[in-house]
Design a protein around this motif. Structure first.
Motif, short mmCIF file in Angstrom:
data_model
loop_
_atom_site.label_atom_id
_atom_site.label_comp_id
_atom_site.label_asym_id
_atom_site.label_seq_id
_atom_site.Cartn_x
_atom_site.Cartn_y
_atom_site.Cartn_z
N ALA A 1 0.98 -1.15 -0.10
CA ALA A 1 -0.14 -0.09 0.08
C ALA A 1 0.76 1.32 -0.02
O ALA A 1 0.67 2.36 -0.67
N VAL B 1 2.25 1.61 -3.49
CA VAL B 1 1.19 2.14 -4.27
C VAL B 1 0.83 3.64 -4.09
O VAL B 1 0.67 4.31 -5.24
N VAL C 1 -6.48 -0.26 -0.67
CA VAL C 1 -5.85 -0.38 -1.99
C VAL C 1 -6.84 -1.34 -3.10
O VAL C 1 -7.03 -2.51 -2.70
N THR D 1 -7.62 -3.80 -5.60
CA THR D 1 -6.97 -5.15 -6.06
C THR D 1 -7.92 -5.96 -6.77
O THR D 1 -9.10 -6.27 -6.43
#
Length: 253
Positions: A49, A52, A107, A109
């Motif tokens: 995370a 990202v 996040v 996904t």
């Protein structure tokens, strides 16, 4: 330590924009003898995370050895293809577990599988995977390549080539590649950088030979580093000198 096999490591150090992270199933097991340690998965998800959030596009390939090992089962008498298919299903279990933890970390996904499991995951479609990455979603590739007799290392190399990843991060429990087993030989030396040829010639087992050959053919470097050190995924992404770098453009003769 090096000579003709050394690379100019400094020329490869750079922030990456699209990476493929290869996790072994054992990495999710932590100190347990079997299965999945939720705390370990949460820690890995938290680190992904953070990466990202830096704007890095992240794809993941997860092994299944913490649940089932096809090669080991085959050695015990099970049909090899059947054993490998069971191992592929184990990787999907790990992928869904990691997806859940990533999404609890905020996040987005997607899990894509090479074996159809439409109730729980998307089928692997290269263009869709790339589009997800471009939108900032983490894409987890499950079920290996969908074929028996191929490892998840080979899957990682294949998917990295397909999505144009700049590097494969091979996250392990050691801090790089050594010329001998550091647990057995206290004088073992860690390589800072290696050529693909040296890895194959010396059978250093960074990844299996098929994976190394794919990376060499497509010029995809492999960075091997210690996943158990908090923050190492971020350090790898921003180009800090950690672990052992295999391959790249800067081999010297």
């Amino acid at each position: 330590m090096g000579g003709e096999y050394e690379l100019n490591f400094s020329c490869m150090l750079k922030p990456y924009k699209r990476v493929l992270l290869k996790l072994s199933g054992e990495a999710l097991m932590g100190n347990l003898g079997y299965g999945i340690d939720p705390g370990v998965v949460e820690g890995i998800a938290g680190e992904i995370a953070e990466v990202v959030a830096l704007g890095v596009q992240v794809a993941v390939v997860v092994g299944g050895g913490n649940i089932f090992r096809g090669v080991k089962a085959s050695a015990s008498g099970m049909d090899r293809a059947t054993a490998d298919y069971i191992g592929m299903i184990a990787t999907v279990m790990n992928s869904l577990t990691l997806q859940d933890s990533l999404e609890r970390n905020g996040v987005q996904t997607r899990v894509q599988t090479a074996i159809a499991m439409q109730e729980v995951a998307e089928p692997y479609i290269r263009r869709r995977a790339i589009r997800h990455l471009e939108k900032g979603r983490v894409v987890i590739f499950g079920a290996g390549s969908g074929n028996p007799f191929f490892t998840t290392d080979t899957t990682a190399a294949l998917r990295a080539a397909e999505i144009d990843a700049e590097v494969i991060f091979k996250a392990t429990k050691v801090d790089g590649v050594y010329d001998a087993d550091p647990q057995l030989n206290p004088n073992a030396k860690r390589y800072q950088s290696l050529t693909y040829g040296h890895v194959l010639a010396q059978d250093l087992r960074v990844m299996d030979s098929t994976a190394i050959a794919l990376c060499k053919e497509n010029n995809i470097p492999i960075l091997v580093f210690d996943l158990t050190v908090r923050g190492n995924i971020r350090r790898a992404v921003i180009g800090e000198s950690i672990g052992t770098l295999v391959g790249g453009f800067c081999e010297v003769s």
